[in-house]
Design an enzyme around this catalytic site. Structure first.
Site, PDB file in Angstrom:
ATOM      1  N   TYR A  14      -1.556  -1.267  10.755  1.00  0.00           N
ATOM      2  CA  TYR A  14      -1.872  -1.794   9.421  1.00  0.00           C
ATOM      3  C   TYR A  14      -0.710  -1.518   8.465  1.00  0.00           C
ATOM      4  O   TYR A  14      -0.211  -2.425   7.784  1.00  0.00           O
ATOM      5  CB  TYR A  14      -3.162  -1.162   8.877  1.00  0.00           C
ATOM      6  CG  TYR A  14      -3.346  -1.396   7.399  1.00  0.00           C
ATOM      7  CD1 TYR A  14      -3.670  -2.654   6.916  1.00  0.00           C
ATOM      8  CD2 TYR A  14      -3.153  -0.361   6.472  1.00  0.00           C
ATOM      9  CE1 TYR A  14      -3.802  -2.887   5.541  1.00  0.00           C
ATOM     10  CE2 TYR A  14      -3.291  -0.574   5.117  1.00  0.00           C
ATOM     11  CZ  TYR A  14      -3.612  -1.831   4.658  1.00  0.00           C
ATOM     12  OH  TYR A  14      -3.732  -2.059   3.304  1.00  0.00           O
ATOM     13  N   SER A  26       0.838  -1.202   0.000  1.00  0.00           N
ATOM     14  CA  SER A  26       0.000   0.000   0.000  1.00  0.00           C
ATOM     15  C   SER A  26       0.867   1.245   0.000  1.00  0.00           C
ATOM     16  O   SER A  26       1.973   1.249   0.571  1.00  0.00           O
ATOM     17  CB  SER A  26      -0.857  -0.023   1.265  1.00  0.00           C
ATOM     18  OG  SER A  26      -1.417   1.243   1.504  1.00  0.00           O
ATOM     19  N   LYS A  40       2.243  -4.032   6.360  1.00  0.00           N
ATOM     20  CA  LYS A  40       2.615  -4.000   4.933  1.00  0.00           C
ATOM     21  C   LYS A  40       4.124  -3.852   4.788  1.00  0.00           C
ATOM     22  O   LYS A  40       4.764  -4.553   4.003  1.00  0.00           O
ATOM     23  CB  LYS A  40       1.888  -2.839   4.224  1.00  0.00           C
ATOM     24  CG  LYS A  40       0.388  -3.036   4.109  1.00  0.00           C
ATOM     25  CD  LYS A  40       0.047  -4.263   3.279  1.00  0.00           C
ATOM     26  CE  LYS A  40      -1.421  -4.574   3.245  1.00  0.00           C
ATOM     27  NZ  LYS A  40      -1.726  -5.915   2.729  1.00  0.00           N
TER      28      LYS A  40
END
Ligand code: NAD
Ligand code: UFG
Length: 340
Positions: free
Chosen positions: A149, A125, A153
């Site tokens: 989050y 992302s 990644k």
């Protein structure tokens, strides 16, 4: 015919990628625990492509299940979408996010290694760029994260880079998505967020159907064209096609490569609102609110590497993205699960 395992294949981006894969002649096997999607998506994929993909309702956190899937099928490559993705929730329950997105992914990589499957496309992302110093954002910009989050990644990227160093026969594409929106033009698959949507376009779509009263615009005092936040929105079908190009690359190269998937264009919140109004023919009422904590002013991709390395670039513009979002929303007002 090559066989691709798609984890998270009944989810938003995974279902669109599955459609493109089938239409390009790949055999697709989906693994998903249906945490954030439903079986109905499989029927929708069949309605679009004429093919019902083989499906395993399994969890990444179950290593034996992953081993079984690789034993039962000769899998040539994996596209790994499965994971949790809500930024705010990841701040509240970080261990759950690390468990699912990191431990779950490690199980997958172990199973791949054991089975001798060393080709992988991973969903990363643009969040790994943190608050970028300038735009457009290039792949070699400094990385940082501001929530668990994003950290999952970044850790996955590092894990996979280390894996490629340890064994140069691996081939890994780390794809950094910007802001995926839109839906398949058929209106059969799309994004169906649970509860109150966090993201801009799903929220606007619910204002358009009357489910929400007005759009809350998080700040209009940024240094942007109209003071509202600017993002690189990308049509999910373009994004899906980017995965096919990444897969082709993985089949003919080894090593790890990181590639931005965006359009290279930035649109403000109010510009997106205006485009959506055009698409749905309704006014979207809005109110300016305080800035949302953690938001950045401007984020859009430098797309040169995607063009050069993968021969890919996005084709759809913001009007088509809003048209297809609205088409899906109006045909599925309660999401896919509850559709008849
Ligand atoms: P999604 O929630 O629609 O799809 C993810 C799928 O993974 C769901 O169907 C869910 O049921 C499944 N899943 C979750 N945990 C699982 C587990 N332990 N085992 C098996 N299945 C599991 O999300 P999406 O928008 O399609 O995103 C796909 C990937 O792309 C995610 O990794 C996400 O972090 C990443 N990504 C998404 C965006 C975005 O804005 N949508 C942006 C950047 C990156
Ligand atoms: N916005 C509003 N009102 C809303 C929702 C959003 O004004 O109700 C604004 C935001 O302030 C921002 C823009 O619309 O300026 C886009 O916000 P989104 O929440 O749709 O997207 P973000 O760029 O904040 O976040 C997305 C994904 C994250 C990912 C990040 C970077 O949701 O998972 O892109 O890739 F980490």
């Amino acid at each position: 015919m090559k066989t691709i395992l798609v984890t998270g294949g009944t989810g938003y981006i995974g279902s669109h990628t599955t459609v493109e894969l089938i239409q390009a002649g790949y055999q697709v096997i989906i693994l998903d625990n249906l945490y954030n999607s439903s079986r109905e998506v499989l029927k929708r994929i069949q309605a679009i492509t004429g093919v019902l993909p083989k499906f395993y309702e399994k969890d990444l956190l179950d290593p034996a299940a992953l081993q079984m899937v690789f034993k039962e099928n000769a899998i040539d490559a994996v596209i790994h979408f499965a994971g949790y993705k809500a930024v705010g929730e990841s701040v509240e329950i970080p261990l759950t996010y690390y468990q699912n997105n990191i431990a779950g992914s490690l199980n997958l990589y172990e199973a791949m290694k054991e089975a001798g499957c060393r080709k992988l496309v991973f969903s990363s992302s643009a969040t790994v760029y943190g608050n970028p110093q300038s735009v457009p954002i290039r792949e070699d910009f400094p990385l940082s994260t501001t929530n668990p989050y994003g950290t999952t990644k970044l850790f996955n990227e590092r894990i996979l880079e280390d894996l490629c160093i340890s064994d140069p026969s691996w081939s890994v594409l780390l794809l950094r998505y910007f802001n995926p929106i839109g839906a398949h033009p058929s209106g059969l698959i799309g994004e169906t967020p649970n509860g109150i949507p966090n993201n801009l376009v799903p929220y606007i779509a619910q204002v358009a159907t009357g489910k929400r009263e007005f759009l809350r615009v998080w700040g209009n005092d940024y240094d942007t064209v109209d003071g509202t936040g600017v993002r690189d929105y990308i049509h999910v079908v373009d994004l899906a096609q980017g995965h096919l190009k990444a897969l082709e690359y993985a089949f003919s190269h080894t090593g790890a490569e990181t590639v931005n998937l965006g359009t290279g264009n930035g649109y403000s919140v109010l510009q997106v609102k205006n485009a959506f109004e055009k698409a749905c023919g309704k006014e979207i009422p809005y109110q300016i609110m305080e800035r949302r904590p953690g938001d950045i002013a401007i984020c859009y991709a430098d797309t040169a590497k995607a063009k050069k390395l993968l021969g890919w670039n996005a084709r759809y513009g913001i009007d088509e993205m809003c048209r297809d979002s609205w088409n899906f929303q109006s045909k599925n007002p309660n999401g896919i699960e509850k559709a008849q």
